[in-house]
Design a protein around this motif. Sequence first.
Motif, short mmCIF file in Angstrom:
data_model
loop_
_atom_site.label_atom_id
_atom_site.label_comp_id
_atom_site.label_asym_id
_atom_site.label_seq_id
_atom_site.Cartn_x
_atom_site.Cartn_y
_atom_site.Cartn_z
N GLU A 1 37.57 34.64 45.01
CA GLU A 1 38.93 34.67 44.49
C GLU A 1 39.89 35.15 45.57
O GLU A 1 39.53 35.98 46.40
CB GLU A 1 39.04 35.60 43.29
N CYS B 1 40.36 30.23 43.24
CA CYS B 1 38.95 30.59 43.19
C CYS B 1 38.14 29.42 43.72
O CYS B 1 38.12 28.35 43.11
CB CYS B 1 38.52 30.93 41.78
N ARG C 1 36.67 43.62 30.51
CA ARG C 1 37.06 42.36 31.10
C ARG C 1 37.53 41.41 29.99
O ARG C 1 36.89 41.31 28.94
CB ARG C 1 35.90 41.75 31.87
N TYR D 1 39.31 37.59 38.06
CA TYR D 1 38.06 36.94 38.44
C TYR D 1 38.00 35.55 37.82
O TYR D 1 38.55 35.32 36.74
CB TYR D 1 36.86 37.72 37.91
N ASN E 1 35.11 32.50 36.62
CA ASN E 1 33.71 32.29 36.28
C ASN E 1 33.67 31.10 35.33
O ASN E 1 34.71 30.51 35.02
CB ASN E 1 33.13 33.54 35.58
N TRP F 1 29.37 37.27 39.40
CA TRP F 1 30.79 37.54 39.57
C TRP F 1 31.15 37.70 41.04
O TRP F 1 30.40 38.29 41.82
CB TRP F 1 31.19 38.80 38.80
N GLY G 1 36.65 39.37 43.03
CA GLY G 1 37.93 39.44 42.34
C GLY G 1 39.09 39.56 43.30
O GLY G 1 38.92 39.74 44.52
#
Length: 114
Positions: A6, A22, A45, A94, A96, A104, A107
């Motif tokens: 990211e 990303c 999150r 983040y 995903n 992960w 970030g």
Amino acid sequence: QVQLVESGGGLVQPGGSLRLSCAASGIAFSILHMGWYRQAPGKQRELVATISTGDRTTYVDSVKGRFTISRDNAKNTVYLQMNSLKPEDTAAYYCNTRNGLLRWGQGTQVTVSS
């Protein structure tokens, strides 16, 4: 090896804009439904936006009308355009899959403050 990287975060004043990116590698990106998540200090999150393989998008209510998620399958990249930023958008962001199945990334920090 699956990798999510990211970038694009930073410090911005309230009302400002940022565009997050990303870049994904090691995965069949084009067949995955992707999402952007954020995590503020002391909070869980949160999934804020998703985009399907057919470019259908969803947003959490708090960002509707301000954030736009998009993807470029040729570049294995998903984006998050964030406009009219508010202090409560401050978090680490983040990407995903929509179900958070991949490892992960590190970030990118977004801080909205005057």
